[in-house]
Design a protein around this motif. Structure first.
Motif, PDB file in Angstrom:
ATOM      1  N   ARG A  31       0.857  -1.186   0.000  1.00  0.00           N
ATOM      2  CA  ARG A  31       0.000   0.000   0.000  1.00  0.00           C
ATOM      3  C   ARG A  31       0.888   1.228   0.000  1.00  0.00           C
ATOM      4  NH1 ARG A  31      -5.653   0.631   3.140  1.00  0.00           N
ATOM      5  NH2 ARG A  31      -6.535   1.907   1.488  1.00  0.00           N
ATOM      6  N   VAL A  32       0.537   2.195  -0.825  1.00  0.00           N
ATOM      7  CA  VAL A  32       1.305   3.433  -0.897  1.00  0.00           C
ATOM      8  C   VAL A  32       1.051   4.223   0.384  1.00  0.00           C
ATOM      9  CG1 VAL A  32       1.695   5.575  -2.177  1.00  0.00           C
ATOM     10  CG2 VAL A  32       1.114   3.473  -3.417  1.00  0.00           C
ATOM     11  N   VAL A  33       2.127   4.497   1.130  1.00  0.00           N
ATOM     12  CA  VAL A  33       1.988   5.231   2.397  1.00  0.00           C
ATOM     13  C   VAL A  33       2.640   6.604   2.358  1.00  0.00           C
ATOM     14  CG1 VAL A  33       1.688   3.167   3.824  1.00  0.00           C
ATOM     15  CG2 VAL A  33       3.993   4.048   3.418  1.00  0.00           C
ATOM     16  N   GLU A  34       3.490   6.837   1.349  1.00  0.00           N
ATOM     17  CA  GLU A  34       4.104   8.156   1.169  1.00  0.00           C
ATOM     18  C   GLU A  34       4.256   8.410  -0.326  1.00  0.00           C
ATOM     19  OE1 GLU A  34       7.802   8.884   3.246  1.00  0.00           O
ATOM     20  OE2 GLU A  34       7.196   7.555   4.870  1.00  0.00           O
ATOM     21  N   LEU A  57       3.231   6.014 -13.669  1.00  0.00           N
ATOM     22  CA  LEU A  57       2.731   5.992 -12.287  1.00  0.00           C
ATOM     23  C   LEU A  57       2.395   7.379 -11.761  1.00  0.00           C
ATOM     24  CD1 LEU A  57       5.201   3.407 -10.753  1.00  0.00           C
ATOM     25  CD2 LEU A  57       2.801   3.036 -11.338  1.00  0.00           C
ATOM     26  N   GLU A  58       2.267   8.362 -12.632  1.00  0.00           N
ATOM     27  CA  GLU A  58       2.032   9.733 -12.188  1.00  0.00           C
ATOM     28  C   GLU A  58       0.747   9.884 -11.389  1.00  0.00           C
ATOM     29  OE1 GLU A  58       2.241  12.103 -15.698  1.00  0.00           O
ATOM     30  OE2 GLU A  58       4.426  12.184 -15.645  1.00  0.00           O
ATOM     31  N   GLN A  59      -0.243   9.049 -11.641  1.00  0.00           N
ATOM     32  CA  GLN A  59      -1.539   9.178 -10.969  1.00  0.00           C
ATOM     33  C   GLN A  59      -1.634   8.385  -9.665  1.00  0.00           C
ATOM     34  OE1 GLN A  59      -3.779  11.383 -12.077  1.00  0.00           O
ATOM     35  NE2 GLN A  59      -2.297  11.883 -13.651  1.00  0.00           N
ATOM     36  N   ILE A  60      -0.561   7.730  -9.269  1.00  0.00           N
ATOM     37  CA  ILE A  60      -0.582   6.934  -8.044  1.00  0.00           C
ATOM     38  C   ILE A  60      -0.767   7.844  -6.832  1.00  0.00           C
ATOM     39  CG2 ILE A  60       1.889   6.909  -7.560  1.00  0.00           C
ATOM     40  CD1 ILE A  60       1.586   3.882  -7.044  1.00  0.00           C
ATOM     41  N   CYS A  61      -1.543   7.379  -5.848  1.00  0.00           N
ATOM     42  CA  CYS A  61      -1.866   8.194  -4.673  1.00  0.00           C
ATOM     43  C   CYS A  61      -1.620   7.400  -3.394  1.00  0.00           C
ATOM     44  CB  CYS A  61      -3.334   8.590  -4.692  1.00  0.00           C
ATOM     45  SG  CYS A  61      -3.824   9.595  -6.084  1.00  0.00           S
ATOM     46  N   VAL A  62      -1.427   8.121  -2.314  1.00  0.00           N
ATOM     47  CA  VAL A  62      -1.354   7.491  -1.005  1.00  0.00           C
ATOM     48  C   VAL A  62      -2.658   6.731  -0.780  1.00  0.00           C
ATOM     49  CG1 VAL A  62      -1.301   7.938   1.490  1.00  0.00           C
ATOM     50  CG2 VAL A  62       0.264   9.163  -0.034  1.00  0.00           C
ATOM     51  N   GLY A  63      -2.534   5.500  -0.326  1.00  0.00           N
ATOM     52  CA  GLY A  63      -3.695   4.655  -0.098  1.00  0.00           C
ATOM     53  C   GLY A  63      -3.924   3.625  -1.180  1.00  0.00           C
ATOM     54  N   ASP A  64      -3.314   3.829  -2.364  1.00  0.00           N
ATOM     55  CA  ASP A  64      -3.453   2.861  -3.452  1.00  0.00           C
ATOM     56  C   ASP A  64      -2.771   1.551  -3.085  1.00  0.00           C
ATOM     57  OD1 ASP A  64      -4.851   4.582  -5.114  1.00  0.00           O
ATOM     58  OD2 ASP A  64      -3.124   5.097  -6.353  1.00  0.00           O
ATOM     59  N   TRP A  65      -3.335   0.460  -3.590  1.00  0.00           N
ATOM     60  CA  TRP A  65      -2.724  -0.866  -3.488  1.00  0.00           C
ATOM     61  C   TRP A  65      -2.003  -1.149  -4.784  1.00  0.00           C
ATOM     62  CZ3 TRP A  65      -2.195  -3.906   0.623  1.00  0.00           C
ATOM     63  CH2 TRP A  65      -3.008  -3.660   1.733  1.00  0.00           C
ATOM     64  N   VAL A  66      -0.807  -1.742  -4.689  1.00  0.00           N
ATOM     65  CA  VAL A  66      -0.020  -2.057  -5.877  1.00  0.00           C
ATOM     66  C   VAL A  66       0.549  -3.465  -5.794  1.00  0.00           C
ATOM     67  CG1 VAL A  66       0.606   0.362  -6.275  1.00  0.00           C
ATOM     68  CG2 VAL A  66       2.106  -1.093  -4.929  1.00  0.00           C
ATOM     69  N   VAL A  67       0.842  -4.010  -6.965  1.00  0.00           N
ATOM     70  CA  VAL A  67       1.589  -5.256  -7.092  1.00  0.00           C
ATOM     71  C   VAL A  67       2.986  -4.854  -7.536  1.00  0.00           C
ATOM     72  CG1 VAL A  67       1.744  -7.482  -8.266  1.00  0.00           C
ATOM     73  CG2 VAL A  67      -0.499  -6.473  -7.807  1.00  0.00           C
ATOM     74  N   PHE A  68       4.012  -5.410  -6.883  1.00  0.00           N
ATOM     75  CA  PHE A  68       5.374  -5.053  -7.232  1.00  0.00           C
ATOM     76  C   PHE A  68       6.287  -6.269  -7.139  1.00  0.00           C
ATOM     77  CE2 PHE A  68       4.989  -4.457  -2.696  1.00  0.00           C
ATOM     78  CZ  PHE A  68       6.207  -4.851  -2.165  1.00  0.00           C
ATOM     79  N   ASP A  69       7.471  -6.148  -7.741  1.00  0.00           N
ATOM     80  CA  ASP A  69       8.493  -7.171  -7.590  1.00  0.00           C
ATOM     81  C   ASP A  69       9.719  -6.502  -6.977  1.00  0.00           C
ATOM     82  OD1 ASP A  69       9.839  -5.890  -9.693  1.00  0.00           O
ATOM     83  OD2 ASP A  69       9.336  -7.421 -11.157  1.00  0.00           O
ATOM     84  N   GLU A  70      10.859  -7.142  -7.073  1.00  0.00           N
ATOM     85  CA  GLU A  70      12.059  -6.600  -6.430  1.00  0.00           C
ATOM     86  C   GLU A  70      12.527  -5.285  -7.035  1.00  0.00           C
ATOM     87  OE1 GLU A  70      11.845  -9.771  -7.586  1.00  0.00           O
ATOM     88  OE2 GLU A  70      11.605 -10.780  -5.669  1.00  0.00           O
ATOM     89  N   SER A  71      12.149  -5.024  -8.296  1.00  0.00           N
ATOM     90  CA  SER A  71      12.719  -3.860  -8.970  1.00  0.00           C
ATOM     91  C   SER A  71      11.736  -2.755  -9.345  1.00  0.00           C
ATOM     92  CB  SER A  71      13.453  -4.309 -10.234  1.00  0.00           C
ATOM     93  OG  SER A  71      12.545  -4.941 -11.117  1.00  0.00           O
ATOM     94  N   ARG A  72      10.425  -3.064  -9.382  1.00  0.00           N
ATOM     95  CA  ARG A  72       9.501  -2.025  -9.859  1.00  0.00           C
ATOM     96  C   ARG A  72       8.062  -2.329  -9.458  1.00  0.00           C
ATOM     97  NH1 ARG A  72       7.172  -3.702 -15.094  1.00  0.00           N
ATOM     98  NH2 ARG A  72       7.919  -5.808 -15.435  1.00  0.00           N
ATOM     99  N   ILE A  73       7.233  -1.307  -9.585  1.00  0.00           N
ATOM    100  CA  ILE A  73       5.797  -1.478  -9.396  1.00  0.00           C
ATOM    101  C   ILE A  73       5.236  -2.025 -10.702  1.00  0.00           C
ATOM    102  CG2 ILE A  73       3.603  -0.270  -9.041  1.00  0.00           C
ATOM    103  CD1 ILE A  73       5.163   1.698  -7.262  1.00  0.00           C
ATOM    104  N   LEU A  74       4.519  -3.127 -10.612  1.00  0.00           N
ATOM    105  CA  LEU A  74       3.991  -3.781 -11.803  1.00  0.00           C
ATOM    106  C   LEU A  74       2.612  -3.242 -12.185  1.00  0.00           C
ATOM    107  CD1 LEU A  74       4.961  -7.412 -10.814  1.00  0.00           C
ATOM    108  CD2 LEU A  74       6.178  -5.895 -12.388  1.00  0.00           C
TER     109      LEU A  74
END
Length: 79
Positions: A31-34, A57-74
């Motif tokens: 979860r995006v916290v900052e 990812l410009e529209q990403i906001c605090v509170g969003d849920w994301v899927v990621f791996d070791e190197s990037r947000i998927l």
């Protein structure tokens, strides 16, 4: 200090249903916290992780849920 569980972070079935089998097996949830000018901070069961922001990812906001791996947000999950 132990990292919070996904349920403690607000994970609900609505978000879980959006995940593919591949994402469940090979990715992580956070979860995006900052949100900073050039990066975001995610919190998940593995702890805190920082990723650089990309144009996609410009529209990403605090509170969003994301899927990621070791190197990037998927992917950002729908809200």
């Amino acid at each position: 200090m132990q990292a919070p569980s996904l349920i403690e972070l607000g994970m609900r079935p609505f978000f879980q249903q959006q995940l593919s089998l591949d994402e469940l097996e090979n990715g992580y949830l956070g979860r995006v916290v900052e949100h900073h000018k050039a990066e975001v901070v995610l919190l998940g069961e593995q702890g805190s992780v920082r990723f650089a922001l990309t144009p996609s990812l410009e529209q990403i906001c605090v509170g969003d849920w994301v899927v990621f791996d070791e190197s990037r947000i998927l992917r950002v999950l729908e809200t």
